[in-house]
Design a protein around this motif. Structure first.
Motif, PDB file in Angstrom:
ATOM      1  N   UNK A  86      54.310 -74.354  40.107  1.00 24.76           N
ATOM      2  CA  UNK A  86      54.029 -75.627  40.776  1.00 24.76           C
ATOM      3  C   UNK A  86      53.428 -76.664  39.835  1.00 24.76           C
ATOM      4  N   UNK A 106      56.800 -84.673  40.112  1.00 21.32           N
ATOM      5  CA  UNK A 106      56.544 -83.935  41.352  1.00 21.32           C
ATOM      6  C   UNK A 106      57.785 -83.123  41.697  1.00 21.32           C
ATOM      7  N   UNK A 107      57.651 -81.800  41.753  1.00 21.62           N
ATOM      8  CA  UNK A 107      58.851 -81.004  42.022  1.00 21.62           C
ATOM      9  C   UNK A 107      59.151 -80.908  43.514  1.00 21.62           C
ATOM     10  N   UNK A 108      60.398 -80.688  43.811  1.00 20.89           N
ATOM     11  CA  UNK A 108      60.781 -80.317  45.164  1.00 20.89           C
ATOM     12  C   UNK A 108      61.038 -78.813  45.109  1.00 20.89           C
ATOM     13  N   UNK A 109      60.400 -78.091  45.978  1.00 23.12           N
ATOM     14  CA  UNK A 109      60.587 -76.637  45.990  1.00 23.12           C
ATOM     15  C   UNK A 109      61.735 -76.281  46.916  1.00 23.12           C
ATOM     16  N   UNK A 117      61.949 -66.923  49.822  1.00 22.74           N
ATOM     17  CA  UNK A 117      61.131 -66.089  48.952  1.00 22.74           C
ATOM     18  C   UNK A 117      61.217 -64.612  49.300  1.00 22.74           C
ATOM     19  N   UNK A 127      56.347 -63.312  45.708  1.00 23.19           N
ATOM     20  CA  UNK A 127      55.240 -64.025  46.363  1.00 23.19           C
ATOM     21  C   UNK A 127      53.930 -63.926  45.587  1.00 23.19           C
ATOM     22  N   UNK A 176      53.849 -66.805  43.363  1.00 32.44           N
ATOM     23  CA  UNK A 176      53.641 -68.072  44.077  1.00 32.44           C
ATOM     24  C   UNK A 176      52.164 -68.223  44.446  1.00 32.44           C
ATOM     25  N   UNK A 177      51.545 -67.116  44.757  1.00 35.66           N
ATOM     26  CA  UNK A 177      50.122 -67.142  45.095  1.00 35.66           C
ATOM     27  C   UNK A 177      49.295 -67.682  43.929  1.00 35.66           C
ATOM     28  N   UNK A 227      49.928 -71.394  43.432  1.00 33.53           N
ATOM     29  CA  UNK A 227      49.227 -72.266  44.385  1.00 33.53           C
ATOM     30  C   UNK A 227      47.761 -72.427  43.971  1.00 33.53           C
ATOM     31  N   UNK A 228      47.159 -71.324  43.539  1.00 32.12           N
ATOM     32  CA  UNK A 228      45.757 -71.388  43.080  1.00 32.12           C
ATOM     33  C   UNK A 228      45.619 -72.351  41.905  1.00 32.12           C
ATOM     34  N   UNK A 272      47.668 -74.667  40.907  1.00 32.51           N
ATOM     35  CA  UNK A 272      48.027 -76.052  41.251  1.00 32.51           C
ATOM     36  C   UNK A 272      46.843 -76.736  41.931  1.00 32.51           C
ATOM     37  N   UNK A 273      46.145 -76.013  42.799  1.00 29.30           N
ATOM     38  CA  UNK A 273      44.968 -76.604  43.472  1.00 29.30           C
ATOM     39  C   UNK A 273      43.956 -77.056  42.432  1.00 29.30           C
ATOM     40  N   UNK A 287      45.174 -80.182  40.591  1.00 23.59           N
ATOM     41  CA  UNK A 287      45.050 -81.391  41.421  1.00 23.59           C
ATOM     42  C   UNK A 287      43.583 -81.832  41.489  1.00 23.59           C
TER      43      UNK A 287
END
Lengths: 336, 307
Positions: free
Chosen positions: A181, A280-283, A287, A292, A295-296, A299-300, A302-303, A306
């Motif tokens: 991400x 900005x990607x489009x996902x 899955x 997964x 991806x977990x 997400x961590x 990416x948070x 940001x």
């Protein structure tokens, strides 16, 4: 019969001195491994620069699907000319580029790529990269990782019957070390329209370092920065690097030197240092369980990114703005 | 005017009953002033309002955009299902999105996302997950003093409608969507499909003639997702956000709510029998992983089980 219909997609695979690994990669692109695809929809163009260990043409011909194999003599050490040779052979409206034939893929890559192009002709489809094994392969000696251990790993997940099992025996590739991400530095399995590739001039043959140096990064960034392309990340799929003694993907005492030379070459050609396109990607994806856990982590991370950008008052997708501005300028020109 | 002459790609059917202020905000969230990357001519919003003593009315609805059409109906049954089927019957788009509850406002990429998905697969099912505004489900929060005033404060806090994605910052997943993004869950307040698919399904089942339509929405969702050759796209990074409005199941006090639930459940069982499990379909995720959705993405990942 399928060869008579023009394929929608031409996938270019470049190989050099990686017989076993490249054959695995081609296996992963065959139509009995890729799910929900019509064999007539795509062709695989294999271009190999001659070495002492060339691919077995008959083994390629035996794979189900449309494989076209070209063996060429290359006086240099860069794959740039081989890529452009492959472009000249490609018949598809869309092109996939696997600059490193040692990267095999998961079974949903082609299906999802074609989906992305149905949505947007100008999609730039990026498949996240992984290395087989627990650690980045550039440290394989330190970690005692070898081709033999890799063969064992593939057997342990029942590959190729279980294509998504690759996620169970892999780690992030340094090209997207912070997950799926965040901006990628490069992409070793990417797709764009033939038109977009023509617009960037395909592979710039001034990249003459071994393995192409930063050629792959250059192609990725230039496609990403075309005003109209839309970055689509197939975060549920992956390309998986197999150990093969590559220039930057295996351990070498000269690594720093090699990287420095590559950066100098990039600077000389483009006039500025490289940076990853911040778009900005489009996902897009469906899955499977093994994907997964990655991806977990994504997400961590990416948070955190940001948050960091918000704290600093910076735009996390600054290149997106540059693209929008150039689109407006183009529109302005077109209006007049 | 021009937008009314050209056939839109998507017709959004929005049902309104006794919720004028909430519906007005929902309509704003569906307007081009708020939605990204779409033009008025791309879609129409068909407002169907069942008569009540608290009407939104044509003037307020039409003020939200040149692509809004307003229908005021007299309804003899206490259900939105007839209003939905009516709204769909006057739709001009090749595709339909059903929003059974006019109190659910949406995020700024819902319409563009749906249009993207239909370009990708014209006969797909497309939906967005549902949320409740507030820090708890509204049927729980109402017992602890949650009301329209508290909600207005939350919306002020995020400066709504400045950045519609900030709705995620003040919301929780609806009960019917708490399984997260990697399964189909039970329902959605934004259920979109081709008109052809709608005809094949026969619309919403008019037998759901009780409070709020009972489980009509769940039934529609399940039938759509389980119909053959219907890939399911989940706009996971978009959402519909329920505003408090004293609705049947989200805004009444506990005792009354349980009585109503039982009644609706009995009717649903009569219509569908005992097989009322959620659709067993795995979604294809489509959308941008913006910062506001990430904590829900993380939650969703904790809900995934090995296949």
């Amino acid at each position: 019969m399928s060869e008579q219909r023009q394929p929608l997609l031409s996938i270019i695979v470049i190989a050099y001195d990686m017989q076993r690994q490249a054959l695995n990669t081609l296996r992963s692109l065959a139509c009995d491994y890729q799910q929900d695809v019509d064999a007539a929809d795509y062709e695989v163009i294999v271009v190999e620069n001659r070495s002492a260990r060339t691919l077995d043409a008959q083994a390629i011909a035996a794979l189900p699907g449309n494989f076209r194999y070209f063996l060429r003599d290359e006086p240099g050490v860069s794959p740039a000319a081989a890529i452009n040779f492959a472009f000249a052979q490609a018949r598809g409206r869309y092109i996939g580029l696997l600059i490193d034939g040692a990267r095999m893929v998961t079974p949903g890559v082609i299906r999802h790529t074609l989906m992305a192009f149905r949505m947007n002709e100008q999609a730039l489809v990026a498949v996240p990269g992984f290395h087989l094994g627990e650690h980045d392969q550039q440290f394989h000696l330190t970690n005692g990782y070898s081709e033999a251990s890799e063969i064992g790993l593939l057997q342990s997940v029942d590959w190729p019957r279980n294509g998504y099992g690759l996620f169970d025996v892999a780690c992030w590739s340094p090209g997207n070390a912070r997950g799926a991400l965040q901006p990628f530095m490069e992409c070793n399995c990417l797709f764009a329209s033939a038109e977009c590739f023509r617009e960037i001039g395909q592979a710039d043959e001034r990249f003459q370092c071994p393995g192409g140096g930063m050629l792959n990064l250059d192609i990725y960034r230039r496609l990403a920065m075309l005003p109209a392309t839309q970055l689509v990340v197939l975060a549920g799929e992956g390309s998986f690097h197999q150990l093969h003694g590559g220039v930057t993907t295996s351990e070498s005492g000269r690594r720093e030197q090699i990287l420095q030379r590559q950066q100098e070459e990039y600077l000389a050609i483009r006039g500025q240092p490289y940076h990853s396109p911040t778009l900005e990607p489009l996902l897009l994806g469906q899955f499977k369980w093994p994907a997964t856990r990655f991806l977990e982590r994504s997400a961590e991370w990416a948070q955190k990114r940001f948050q960091r950008f918000a704290n600093d008052g910076r735009d996390p997708f600054a290149d997106e703005r540059i693209k929008r501005e150039s689109l407006q300028t183009q529109g302005h020109v077109a209006d007049h | 005017m021009l937008s009314l002459l050209r056939r839109p790609k998507l017709s959004i059917v929005l049902i309104v009953y006794k919720m004028p202020d909430q519906a007005e905000r929902t309509l704003h969230s569906l307007s081009v002033r708020y939605q990204h990357g779409v033009r008025e001519s791309d879609y129409e919003v068909i407002v169907v309002e069942n008569h009540s003593d608290r009407l939104l009315g044509a003037a307020r609805a039409l003020a939200q955009g040149g692509n809004v059409r307003y229908h005021h109906r007299q309804e003899t049954e206490r259900t939105p299902v007839h209003a939905i089927n009516f709204g769909a019957s006057v739709a001009r788009g090749s595709h339909l999105a059903i929003m059974i509850d006019g109190a659910r406002m949406v995020t700024p990429g819902v319409i563009r996302g749906a249009l993207d998905a239909f370009r990708l697969e014209p006969h797909a099912a497309v939906s967005a997950p549902g949320y409740h505004i507030g820090h708890k489900l509204q049927q729980v929060a109402v017992n602890e003093g949650y009301n329209e005033e508290v909600e207005a404060g939350l919306l002020r806090q995020i400066n709504w409608p400045e950045n519609g994605y900030r709705l995620f910052d003040i919301a929780v997943l609806s009960g019917s969507c708490r399984g997260g993004f990697f399964q189909a869950n039970y329902e959605s307040n934004f259920i979109a499909m081709s008109r052809r698919k709608w005809r094949q399904l026969g619309g919403v089942n008019p037998r759901y003639n009780d409070f709020g339509g009972g489980n009509a929405n769940l039934d529609l969702y399940k039938r759509l997702l389980e119909s053959p050759d219907t890939p399911f796209y989940l706009l996971y990074s978009e959402g519909s956000f329920h505003q408090f409005h004293g609705g049947v199941t989200t805004g009444t006090l506990k005792e009354e709510r349980e009585r109503v639930y039982k009644q609706l459940d009995d009717q649903d069982r009569e219509i569908r029998g005992d097989d009322r499990s959620p659709p067993s379909v795995r979604p294809i995720l489509l959308g941008s992983p913006h910062p506001h959705v990430l904590r829900f993405l993380e939650h969703s990942l904790t809900q995934v089980r090995p296949q």
